[in-house]
Scaffold this active site. Structure first.
Site: not given
Ligand code: GLU
Length: 503
Positions: A15, A261-263
């Site tokens: 995303p 961050s998306k992590r």
């Protein structure tokens, strides 16, 4: 149409997070400000990192924010295809020119060989870098005769193509946000342009696409600033004029642990995705701003100001106003810390203009309970409640007591008032209420001011009986709105509850 052409070039690796959608927004605003074109390009060369549904997520997010591209994936245009995965031949064609002209070379070093070189260097406290001083000692076409090279290529040996960086140059590059930066090319390594699987790397594909798609301004996240000198050198090697560059400041975590961050989406105490995302591996749903009740206008307004300074006190900007006033010059240089309270404040400002939506929401809530109230009554409730809420869905928890009696009482206060004395006090108050004609907030206020001792405590008791907690609007207005009969009924309800508990 002006000639400004900008692109948002996400990789479909999951995303978008706040930083990604803000990059899209700034590109969009810059294009619109200059009557230019906003392009969406999918940088999907790295198939290993591909995550299904990312592309539809990106498209849906741009739609929700009302910042749709003029051209590109999902929108068509003159520079098809807009997927990098479909442009392999184009990249190979341009790469062959770099090879022919001596700007790139084949490298046959195996992973194992490079690994042991790196280890050897790090054991000596040094960093291994595949650069001008090193490449003469390594297994690449620069150190081979034409015959040897042909042999290697024909024997099917695995290879990559590297960019040949000329050492010893003090390169002057200009970023529209950071200004002029000096880079010593001695510090750059010969980056891989073509991977051993035949795919172009980001650097090669990105540069070729920006050139072929006639991109005039590259507006992207600061994480790409270190690559800018390489990209400038690539343009030079191709003999092309580079676009102008603007690298946006990072959005930082509010716990001082670097950028978002998306992590690690789960580790934030604020949402980082615009829309909900179902994590493919775990099927866990992470809520986005849309699902949490943020209005897209508020979200976009908040995001626009998270890094861009409009140069005035005004904070509420419609999309049109943002388009009119946006400029790259007013983007902050330093990272921005996200502030959830501020994001909620933005939503509240937009909520104030959404009274009709609040009305329909209340209608639906009441309909589900087979309750019907006059529109005027609902408007009054909205008027009394709107300042207490940030989201449409919050109105019910802040106004239910205007429609239904509390289904439970907040336990800590209930336990405190659970004694005979309360019953006596409530009984007296109940009788006082019965005598009030007309049952208006003014008369009720007057009664409390003149006839009731221990006013604060009794007011608390009243509020608690009507609302079930010590929260809510002005007590006398609540009483007036509920009317004499319902108010007395709620006092009797709590008296009954207390009696059941103590007798
Ligand atoms: N594909 C890159 C990313 O997803 C875009 C970098 C660029 O805009 O040049 O971050």
């Amino acid at each position: 149409m002006s000639c400004v052409r900008v692109r948002f070039a996400p990789s479909p690796t999951g995303p978008l997070h706040l930083g990604g959608i803000r990059t899209a927004l700034y590109n969009y605003l810059f294009a619109k400000k200059h009557g230019g074109t906003f392009i969406l390009r999918m940088e999907d060369t790295d198939r290993k990192r591909f995550v299904p549904n990312s592309e539809s997520y990106i498209l849906e997010t741009l739609k929700w924010c009302k910042i749709e591209p003029d051209e590109g994936v999902g929108y068509g245009g003159l520079y098809l295809p807009y997927y990098q995965s479909q442009r392999g031949e184009i990249y190979r064609f341009y790469l062959s020119k770099l090879l022919e002209e001596g700007h790139a070379y084949y490298a046959f070093d195996t992973d194992q060989e490079l690994k042991s070189r790196r280890k050897e260097y790090s054991d000596r406290g040094l960093t291994f870098s595949y650069n001008a001083s090193m490449r003469i000692h390594l297994k690449n076409s620069l150190n081979m005769t034409k015959k040897q090279l042909d042999y290697q290529l024909n024997s099917g040996s695995s290879y990559v193509v590297r960019f040949k960086i000329k050492p010893g140059e003090k390169l002057k590059i200009h970023d529209m946000i950071r200004g002029t930066i000096l880079v010593n090319t001695d510090h750059l390594d010969d980056k891989i342009l073509l991977k051993s699987n035949g795919e172009a790397t980001y650097h090669l594909a990105n540069t070729i696409d920006d050139y072929l798609m006639k991109i005039t301004h590259v507006i992207r996240g600061e994480e790409w600033l270190p690559s800018m000198s390489l990209h400038i050198l690539l343009y030079r090697a191709f003999g092309w004029n580079p676009p102008r560059f603007a690298h946006l400041p990072l959005i930082l975590r509010n716990d001082g642990k670097g950028k978002i961050s998306k992590r690690n989406a789960d580790s934030f105490d604020f949402p980082i995705f615009p829309l909900k995302w179902v994590v493919p591996e775990t099927k866990k749903t992470i809520q986005g701003y849309r699902e949490l009740g943020y209005f897209p206008e508020a979200f976009v307004n908040m995001l626009a100001l998270l890094g861009w300074n409009p140069g005035m006190k005004k904070e509420i900007f419609s999309l049109q106003e943002l388009k009119d006033s946006f400029s790259l010059e007013n983007i902050n240089k330093s990272g921005m810390v996200f502030n959830l309270k501020k994001a909620n404040w933005f939503n509240k400002q937009y909520l104030k203009k959404k009274k009709e939506e609040l009305l329909s929401f209340l209608y639906r809530k009441l309909q589900n309970r087979s309750l019907f109230y006059e529109k005027d009554y609902l408007w009054k409730v909205i008027h009394l409640t709107i300042d207490r809420i940030h989201f449409i869905h919050e109105i019910w928890e802040h106004s239910f007591y205007f429609f239904v009696s509390p289904s439970s009482y907040e336990s800590s206060f209930f336990n405190k008032i659970c004694h005979k004395n309360t019953i006596v006090q409530l009984e007296i108050c109940k009788n006082l209420l019965s005598d009030i004609h007309p049952f208006t907030s003014e008369n009720l206020r007057f009664l409390f001011e003149t006839k009731i001792q221990n006013k604060c405590k009794i007011m608390q008791l009243f509020r608690f009986s009507l609302v079930g907690s010590l929260k809510g609007s002005d007590l006398f207005i609540i009483l007036e709105m509920l009317g004499k009969k319902e108010s007395i009924q709620r006092i009797e309800n709590i008296m009954k509850e207390i009696k059941e508990k103590i007798f």
